[in-house]
Design an enzyme around this catalytic site. Structure first.
Site, PDB file in Angstrom:
ATOM      1  N   LYS A   1       0.814  -1.214   0.000  1.00  0.00           N
ATOM      2  CA  LYS A   1       0.000   0.000   0.000  1.00  0.00           C
ATOM      3  C   LYS A   1       0.852   1.270   0.000  1.00  0.00           C
ATOM      4  CE  LYS A   1      -4.378  -1.944   1.364  1.00  0.00           C
ATOM      5  NZ  LYS A   1      -5.481  -2.109   2.336  1.00  0.00           N
TER       6      LYS A   1
ATOM      7  N   ARG B   1      -3.601 -10.387   4.500  1.00  0.00           N
ATOM      8  CA  ARG B   1      -3.961 -10.383   3.070  1.00  0.00           C
ATOM      9  C   ARG B   1      -2.798  -9.784   2.290  1.00  0.00           C
ATOM     10  NH1 ARG B   1      -6.101  -6.712  -0.504  1.00  0.00           N
ATOM     11  NH2 ARG B   1      -7.554  -7.509  -2.048  1.00  0.00           N
TER      12      ARG B   1
END
Ligand code: 8Y7
Length: 279
Positions: free
Chosen positions: A225, A259
């Site tokens: 991210k 995840r």
């Protein structure tokens, strides 16, 4: 929370959460294929699935809607066209647990029918009929926190106490799900890193993750991210090591499921963690 008795009943499969689990990200959105998604590359998706399973993925998260900041909406039919063939093909070839990343009632219903075994909803079952449909499937659910909507959520995220507010939202949604008929043991919560959060918000949530883990099994998604570009002060450098490090920090604080894109690297980090933890 004492996590040793925790398990999710994923249809005919049981996911034991007494040890951290890896969810591999299998994108089937057009922007994840070099052909522009015209034919969605079923073979490529299967190859990717196989390599993630070989590397140690316990779950494969299949998603047909891009929820990246600024992403456009997709129709129900588009989403179904993207995910159903992939879910069916994976279930035919591999023995694994497929998680379905969606917010739409019709996609939950059809996806479960095709063999998805966990509902991963970044909108925490707030779309019309999503909650009722999730109850009908009998599958476990992951409820994620998001401030705003994907299109605009990163413009000006604001909290007075991010950890308290995210925790409160998740506990409220969890109670709504329990009242609707989802067993408490089938509900996973997720602080939603990067979903309407700036770097400081994300770091505050990571630092305080232990308190969130006291309430329910926690899933975290930090993989590759943008926050790592900010931490590293570099937009173009690989985010893999930063992502694995952050996943490990979350597991140390009690996260049950991570995840990730980089399954092998994450599996190695968790193997070291486990070797020390189980000594
Ligand atoms: C998350 C997620 C995404 C996350 C859960 C990305 C679908 C953006 N992030 N689901 N999905 N948690 N539960 O960068 O953090 O992977 S999409």
């Amino acid at each position: 929370m004492e996590s040793s008795q925790n398990a999710l009943q994923c249809g005919d499969k049981t996911l034991d959460l007494s040890r951290p689990k890896i969810m591999g990200i299998l994108n089937v959105t057009p922007d994840s294929f070099s052909d522009g998604g015209r034919f969605l590359g079923l073979d490529k998706a299967l190859e990717h699935a196989e390599s993630m399973l070989a590397a140690g993925a316990d779950i494969l998260d299949v998603g047909g809607e891009s929820t990246r900041p600024g992403a456009a909406d997709v129709s129900v039919q588009q989403e179904l066209d993207r995910i159903l063939p992939v879910i069916e093909a994976i279930n035919t070839r591999f023995d694994t647990i497929i998680s379905l990343d969606t917010s739409k009632s019709a996609v939950i219903r059809e996806g479960a029918g095709a063999g998805a075994r966990l509902i991963n909803d970044v909108r925490a079952l707030r779309e019309p009929d999503a909650l009722e449909t999730a109850v009908e499937t009998g599958l476990p659910v992951c409820l994620m926190h998001m401030q705003g909507q994907p299109r605009s959520m990163q413009q000006a995220p604001e909290y007075s106490d991010v950890l308290a507010e995210v925790t409160q939202f998740l506990m409220d949604r969890r109670q709504v799900c329990i009242d609707a008929g989802i067993p408490a043991s089938q509900i996973v919560i997720d602080p939603g890193f990067g979903f309407g959060k700036n770097l400081e918000h994300n770091l505050t949530l990571l630092q305080g993750l232990e308190t969130l883990c006291d309430n329910a099994p926690v899933l975290i998604g930090l993989s590759r991210k943008r926050m790592f570009a900010n931490i590293l002060n570099n937009d173009s450098v690989s985010r893999v090591v930063a992502s694995v490090t952050a996943a490990l920090l979350c597991v140390q604080r009690g996260a049950s499921i991570v995840r990730v894109h980089d399954v092998e690297e994450t599996a190695h980090a968790l193997a070291v963690y486990r070797a020390v933890d189980e000594l």
